[in-house]
Structures are given as structure tokens and as C-alpha cells.
Design a protein around this motif. Structure first.
Motif, PDB file in Angstrom:
ATOM      1  N   SER A 102       2.078  -7.955  13.653  1.00 49.50           N
ATOM      2  CA  SER A 102       3.004  -7.035  12.992  1.00 49.50           C
ATOM      3  C   SER A 102       3.799  -7.762  11.911  1.00 49.50           C
ATOM      4  O   SER A 102       4.266  -8.888  12.122  1.00 49.50           O
ATOM      5  CB  SER A 102       3.963  -6.420  14.012  1.00 49.50           C
ATOM      6  N   PRO A 103       3.990  -7.143  10.748  1.00 48.16           N
ATOM      7  CA  PRO A 103       4.700  -7.821   9.662  1.00 48.16           C
ATOM      8  C   PRO A 103       6.201  -7.905   9.910  1.00 48.16           C
ATOM      9  O   PRO A 103       6.809  -6.971  10.443  1.00 48.16           O
ATOM     10  CB  PRO A 103       4.396  -6.944   8.449  1.00 48.16           C
ATOM     11  N   ILE A 118       7.167  -8.332   4.428  1.00 48.20           N
ATOM     12  CA  ILE A 118       7.186  -7.133   3.582  1.00 48.20           C
ATOM     13  C   ILE A 118       7.795  -7.452   2.221  1.00 48.20           C
ATOM     14  O   ILE A 118       7.247  -7.067   1.174  1.00 48.20           O
ATOM     15  CB  ILE A 118       7.956  -5.993   4.274  1.00 48.20           C
ATOM     16  N   ARG A 119       8.920  -8.177   2.235  1.00 49.08           N
ATOM     17  CA  ARG A 119       9.564  -8.545   0.970  1.00 49.08           C
ATOM     18  C   ARG A 119       8.647  -9.421   0.118  1.00 49.08           C
ATOM     19  O   ARG A 119       8.522  -9.241  -1.089  1.00 49.08           O
ATOM     20  CB  ARG A 119      10.891  -9.273   1.245  1.00 49.08           C
ATOM     21  N   LEU A 120       7.991 -10.377   0.775  1.00 48.37           N
ATOM     22  CA  LEU A 120       7.089 -11.283   0.058  1.00 48.37           C
ATOM     23  C   LEU A 120       5.934 -10.518  -0.573  1.00 48.37           C
ATOM     24  O   LEU A 120       5.578 -10.750  -1.733  1.00 48.37           O
ATOM     25  CB  LEU A 120       6.554 -12.342   1.011  1.00 48.37           C
ATOM     26  N   THR A 121       5.364  -9.583   0.176  1.00 51.43           N
ATOM     27  CA  THR A 121       4.229  -8.807  -0.326  1.00 51.43           C
ATOM     28  C   THR A 121       4.617  -8.018  -1.569  1.00 51.43           C
ATOM     29  O   THR A 121       3.883  -7.999  -2.572  1.00 51.43           O
ATOM     30  CB  THR A 121       3.699  -7.857   0.770  1.00 51.43           C
ATOM     31  N   PHE A 149      -1.845  -4.906   4.826  1.00 51.89           N
ATOM     32  CA  PHE A 149      -0.866  -4.118   4.082  1.00 51.89           C
ATOM     33  C   PHE A 149      -1.540  -3.010   3.301  1.00 51.89           C
ATOM     34  O   PHE A 149      -0.979  -1.925   3.126  1.00 51.89           O
ATOM     35  CB  PHE A 149      -0.075  -5.029   3.128  1.00 51.89           C
ATOM     36  N   LYS A 150      -2.745  -3.260   2.806  1.00 55.69           N
ATOM     37  CA  LYS A 150      -3.453  -2.255   2.015  1.00 55.69           C
ATOM     38  C   LYS A 150      -3.813  -1.042   2.851  1.00 55.69           C
ATOM     39  O   LYS A 150      -3.480   0.092   2.490  1.00 55.69           O
ATOM     40  CB  LYS A 150      -4.734  -2.876   1.431  1.00 55.69           C
ATOM     41  N   GLY A 167      -0.888   1.098   4.042  1.00 61.89           N
ATOM     42  CA  GLY A 167      -0.088   1.764   3.031  1.00 61.89           C
ATOM     43  C   GLY A 167       1.043   0.949   2.460  1.00 61.89           C
ATOM     44  O   GLY A 167       1.887   1.477   1.733  1.00 61.89           O
ATOM     45  N   GLY A 168       1.049  -0.349   2.737  1.00 59.37           N
ATOM     46  CA  GLY A 168       2.123  -1.198   2.230  1.00 59.37           C
ATOM     47  C   GLY A 168       1.857  -1.770   0.855  1.00 59.37           C
ATOM     48  O   GLY A 168       2.695  -2.483   0.297  1.00 59.37           O
ATOM     49  N   LEU A 169       0.701  -1.436   0.275  1.00 54.20           N
ATOM     50  CA  LEU A 169       0.353  -1.874  -1.085  1.00 54.20           C
ATOM     51  C   LEU A 169      -0.141  -0.683  -1.899  1.00 54.20           C
ATOM     52  O   LEU A 169      -0.840   0.175  -1.352  1.00 54.20           O
ATOM     53  CB  LEU A 169      -0.741  -2.933  -1.054  1.00 54.20           C
TER      54      LEU A 169
END
Length: 225
Positions: free
Chosen positions: A182-183, A188-191, A219-220, A223-225
Motif C-alpha cells: 500500500s502506498p 503519493i507525493r513523490l509520484t 499507481f496507473k 488511478g493515481g496517475l
């Protein structure tokens, strides 16, 4: 005017001999076509036919013709049409198809399989995959070792080698020694930071994966990208 036959040229100036001596890139288009055609017909040599064809069509137009239309051109016929289209298709496949000796990254599982060596590390490793426009793996490098922070994973550490390798895209992978993929908030901030830097640089962050004992997080796909 009498036709100019290849046999009328001195041996060193014939298309095939020029190709052997100088390389294919040194030949004119009509000479390359003449090599593919090999022979002409009565009173007209292969070079004559090639020049006549290129006076009517550009190379893209010629290669776009259907076999029947191409073979109907005087002096080409079925055999020469097939040889020309086969040569064009080989070039197309060489340009579009992946090199069988190069890894192609097409899915999360491809990335995970290429990252298996960092999954069980006791420290966090950040790895970058550098890909070309065909998703072929140009290289992968360890960017940092230690707790993942903005200082350890600065965009310049990622995009400087990406530029040097003429990469079209980057995939980041790091491991979680805890076993949980889990991130974290820092992940998340880094991505987001790396994705924004990639937009500025014109090198897309294609994905950021976290690999761990209990699975992998993308992340892709999340939905985080």
C-alpha cells in the motif's frame, strides 16, 4: 533513343557492385529498385524500368499500390511486384516489430517480473525503467537506496539518465520491506512530483509500482496517475 542497360555500365558502376562497395545508403532510389527488379524486358533494362516507374510515382505511392495494380505497370509484372512488396513489408516489420532480444514492458506483471530482485530487500530500493516509444526496455537503474524521500528521489536523478538514453517514458518501482504494498503519503507525493516533472521534460511517467511480499501496487491501474 536506345535503352540504357545495366550491362552497358562498367562493372564497378553497376547498382549491385556499387551497393557492395559503398553501402545501400549511397545508391539512388532507381538503383535500389533496379537491384530488386534484377532484369528488364526486351530492349529495356532494370534501371530503365526503375527510372520510368519513379517518374510516375513517388516511392510512398508506389509501395501503396495493391499487387494487381503494381504488377500491371509495364516492365514490372507479378514477379517483380511481389519482390518489391515483400522487401517493403520486411522494412515495415523491422521498424514496427520489437527486437526479439529486447524486453518489452506491456503490463504490470512484466514490470514485477523485472523487479523481483528488489522485492525482498531490507531497505527501500527505488528503480527506474527507461523505455522507448515501443515500450522496449532500454535500461533499468537503481536510483536510490534507503527510506524513500523527496531528497533521495529527486527528478534530476531520474530524468537525467532518461534524457541520456533518449527514453520516451519511465516506470518507477520501489519495494516496501514491511511486506505491505500500500502506498504511503510520501509515495503519493513523490509520484505526483515525478509525473509533473515528466510532463515538463516531455518524458512520461508511465507508472509507479510498489512491490512487496504481499503483492504489488500500481499507481496507473489504481488511478493515481
Amino acid at each position: 533513343m536506345d535503352a540504357f542497360l545495366i550491362k552497358d555500365l562498367c562493372v564497378a558502376e553497376r547498382p549491385r557492385e556499387r551497393l557492395i562497395r559503398l553501402g545501400a545508403e549511397a545508391l539512388k532510389a532507381e538503383e535500389l529498385l533496379a537491384i530488386i527488379f534484377r532484369t528488364g524486358y526486351r530492349g529495356h533494362g532494370a534501371l530503365d524500368i526503375a527510372k520510368a516507374v519513379l517518374s510516375r510515382y513517388t516511392l510512398p505511392q508506389l509501395l501503396a499500390l495493391r499487387p494487381g495494380s503494381l504488377s500491371a505497370i509495364r516492365g514490372i509484372g507479378v514477379s517483380r511486384a511481389c519482390a518489391l512488396l515483400a522487401s517493403a513489408e520486411l522494412v515495415r516489420r523491422a521498424e514496427q516489430g520489437p527486437d526479439p532480444g529486447v524486453a518489452v514492458i506491456q503490463s504490470v506483471s512484466d514490470v514485477v517480473s523485472q523487479s523481483i530482485d528488489i522485492r525482498d530487500k531490507k531497505k527501500e530500493y527505488l528503480m527506474a525503467f527507461f523505455l522507448n516509444a515501443r515500450r522496449q526496455l532500454l535500461a533499468k537503474e537503481i536510483i536510490s537506496i534507503g527510506t524513500l524521500t523527496a531528497s533521495l528521489a529527486h527528478p534530476r536523478e531520474i530524468f537525467a539518465p532518461a534524457i541520456g538514453k533518449a527514453a520516451a517514458g519511465v516506470i518507477l518501482v520501489h519495494n516496501h520491506p514491511s511486506g505491505d504494498p500500500s502506498p504511503s503519503d510520501e509515495d503519493i507525493r513523490l509520484t505526483k512530483r515525478i509525473a509533473q516533472a515528466g510532463q515538463i521534460m516531455g518524458i512520461e511517467l508511465l507508472d509507479h509500482l510498489i512491490v512487496a511480499e504481499r503483492g504489488a501496487y500500481s499507481f496507473k491501474t489504481s488511478g493515481g496517475l
